[in-house]
Design a protein around this motif. Sequence first.
Motif, PDB file in Angstrom:
ATOM      1  N   ARG A  38       0.812  -1.210   0.000  1.00  0.00           N
ATOM      2  CA  ARG A  38       0.000   0.000   0.000  1.00  0.00           C
ATOM      3  C   ARG A  38       0.854   1.274   0.000  1.00  0.00           C
ATOM      4  O   ARG A  38       0.511   2.259  -0.644  1.00  0.00           O
ATOM      5  CB  ARG A  38      -0.959  -0.035   1.191  1.00  0.00           C
ATOM      6  CG  ARG A  38      -2.123  -0.955   0.899  1.00  0.00           C
ATOM      7  CD  ARG A  38      -2.966  -1.315   2.100  1.00  0.00           C
ATOM      8  NE  ARG A  38      -4.134  -2.076   1.659  1.00  0.00           N
ATOM      9  CZ  ARG A  38      -4.106  -3.372   1.337  1.00  0.00           C
ATOM     10  NH1 ARG A  38      -2.980  -4.042   1.426  1.00  0.00           N
ATOM     11  NH2 ARG A  38      -5.196  -3.991   0.922  1.00  0.00           N
ATOM     12  N   ASP A  42       0.997   4.259  -2.775  1.00  0.00           N
ATOM     13  CA  ASP A  42       0.927   5.685  -2.441  1.00  0.00           C
ATOM     14  C   ASP A  42       2.108   6.437  -3.036  1.00  0.00           C
ATOM     15  O   ASP A  42       1.966   7.567  -3.501  1.00  0.00           O
ATOM     16  CB  ASP A  42       0.916   5.875  -0.918  1.00  0.00           C
ATOM     17  CG  ASP A  42      -0.407   5.481  -0.280  1.00  0.00           C
ATOM     18  OD1 ASP A  42      -1.409   5.360  -1.010  1.00  0.00           O
ATOM     19  OD2 ASP A  42      -0.429   5.275   0.942  1.00  0.00           O
ATOM     20  N   HIS A  95      -8.502  -2.940   5.488  1.00  0.00           N
ATOM     21  CA  HIS A  95      -8.125  -2.126   4.329  1.00  0.00           C
ATOM     22  C   HIS A  95      -9.312  -1.848   3.411  1.00  0.00           C
ATOM     23  O   HIS A  95      -9.401  -0.772   2.811  1.00  0.00           O
ATOM     24  CB  HIS A  95      -6.998  -2.810   3.558  1.00  0.00           C
ATOM     25  CG  HIS A  95      -5.684  -2.786   4.280  1.00  0.00           C
ATOM     26  ND1 HIS A  95      -5.087  -1.604   4.704  1.00  0.00           N
ATOM     27  CD2 HIS A  95      -4.848  -3.788   4.661  1.00  0.00           C
ATOM     28  CE1 HIS A  95      -3.950  -1.888   5.309  1.00  0.00           C
ATOM     29  NE2 HIS A  95      -3.782  -3.198   5.303  1.00  0.00           N
ATOM     30  N   ARG A  99     -10.276   2.346   2.652  1.00  0.00           N
ATOM     31  CA  ARG A  99      -9.597   2.598   1.384  1.00  0.00           C
ATOM     32  C   ARG A  99      -9.532   4.108   1.138  1.00  0.00           C
ATOM     33  O   ARG A  99     -10.562   4.766   1.051  1.00  0.00           O
ATOM     34  CB  ARG A  99     -10.321   1.903   0.235  1.00  0.00           C
ATOM     35  CG  ARG A  99      -9.597   1.996  -1.098  1.00  0.00           C
ATOM     36  CD  ARG A  99     -10.237   1.102  -2.130  1.00  0.00           C
ATOM     37  NE  ARG A  99      -9.981  -0.308  -1.860  1.00  0.00           N
ATOM     38  CZ  ARG A  99     -10.916  -1.186  -1.550  1.00  0.00           C
ATOM     39  NH1 ARG A  99     -12.185  -0.804  -1.450  1.00  0.00           N
ATOM     40  NH2 ARG A  99     -10.603  -2.442  -1.315  1.00  0.00           N
ATOM     41  N   PRO A 100      -8.337   4.695   1.031  1.00  0.00           N
ATOM     42  CA  PRO A 100      -8.226   6.149   0.839  1.00  0.00           C
ATOM     43  C   PRO A 100      -8.814   6.579  -0.499  1.00  0.00           C
ATOM     44  O   PRO A 100      -8.684   5.872  -1.508  1.00  0.00           O
ATOM     45  CB  PRO A 100      -6.710   6.395   0.868  1.00  0.00           C
ATOM     46  CG  PRO A 100      -6.116   5.171   1.498  1.00  0.00           C
ATOM     47  CD  PRO A 100      -7.020   4.045   1.143  1.00  0.00           C
ATOM     48  N   GLU A 105      -5.609  11.337   2.077  1.00  0.00           N
ATOM     49  CA  GLU A 105      -6.138  10.305   2.978  1.00  0.00           C
ATOM     50  C   GLU A 105      -5.159   9.130   3.097  1.00  0.00           C
ATOM     51  O   GLU A 105      -5.016   8.537   4.169  1.00  0.00           O
ATOM     52  CB  GLU A 105      -7.491   9.808   2.466  1.00  0.00           C
ATOM     53  CG  GLU A 105      -8.631  10.765   2.731  1.00  0.00           C
ATOM     54  CD  GLU A 105      -9.999  10.149   2.496  1.00  0.00           C
ATOM     55  OE1 GLU A 105     -11.001  10.828   2.792  1.00  0.00           O
ATOM     56  OE2 GLU A 105     -10.071   8.993   2.029  1.00  0.00           O
ATOM     57  N   GLY A 106      -4.492   8.801   1.995  1.00  0.00           N
ATOM     58  CA  GLY A 106      -3.505   7.731   2.035  1.00  0.00           C
ATOM     59  C   GLY A 106      -2.346   8.054   2.965  1.00  0.00           C
ATOM     60  O   GLY A 106      -1.839   7.183   3.674  1.00  0.00           O
ATOM     61  N   LYS A 109      -3.508   7.683   6.517  1.00  0.00           N
ATOM     62  CA  LYS A 109      -3.599   6.253   6.852  1.00  0.00           C
ATOM     63  C   LYS A 109      -2.207   5.659   7.054  1.00  0.00           C
ATOM     64  O   LYS A 109      -2.000   4.860   7.979  1.00  0.00           O
ATOM     65  CB  LYS A 109      -4.343   5.507   5.750  1.00  0.00           C
ATOM     66  CG  LYS A 109      -4.507   4.028   6.068  1.00  0.00           C
ATOM     67  CD  LYS A 109      -5.302   3.297   4.997  1.00  0.00           C
ATOM     68  CE  LYS A 109      -5.386   1.811   5.310  1.00  0.00           C
ATOM     69  NZ  LYS A 109      -6.153   1.063   4.294  1.00  0.00           N
TER      70      LYS A 109
END
Length: 233
Positions: A38, A42, A95, A99-100, A105-106, A109
């Motif tokens: 993840r 990103d 997840h 989820r972003p 948002e990612g 997170k």
Amino acid sequence: MSEQAPPSSSDGLGAREREGTIDLLGAIAYGAISGFTRMAADSEMARDLRLKRALAGMAAKEFHNHEDLSDHITALGGDPVAAMAPFEDAFEAFHARTRPRDLLEGLVKAYIGDGIANDFFLEISKYVDAESREVIQRASGNHRDVDTIVSAVREGIRQDPRRGGPLALWGRRLMGEALTQGQVVAAQREALSDLVLGLSHDRPGATLEEVGQLMQRLTDRHQLRMGRLGLSA
């Protein structure tokens, strides 16, 4: 005559304690490989080179942690893939629900989610043997690039103050979902619960009061991280 290696501190584990320890290591190892994929994704979204580098560095550290944890599972006589398998559903459910929708948002997170997991596993590491504790502590150490992530989130809010409120709600949601999935895992894995409560070994386990204190410490550290991001906890 060849020189024998000194005995490992994990050599004296009983079968039940070994099972619980492998469970814990499997959960952390799955979290690490999941975090790697993840954070790498990103990094692909980031246009700022400094931020891209920070996210890629965090992803690389997660993969290194995954390998370190897997090696220790093998040393305890376990199979890393089999040890991770029971935790796949819980992590993927977390997840799927978190989820972003965008890079900002990612980033929240990556910082908040990684911090919650590290805090939790460091707390639980108190109840395992010394060698396993050292492996967990290495895997749960702070990433060197988190300051870049924090700065990027704060800059995003500065550029668009309207993002602050929704991101604060997002951060609180991450905490709630993480605690929910953690409780699900603990309830499903009896050997892991016995490990924490001291039912599988001679070392003292956690009392109900200490479990409550642990949860409060997790909440307090979450609030500190939210504050660093400039968000209301």
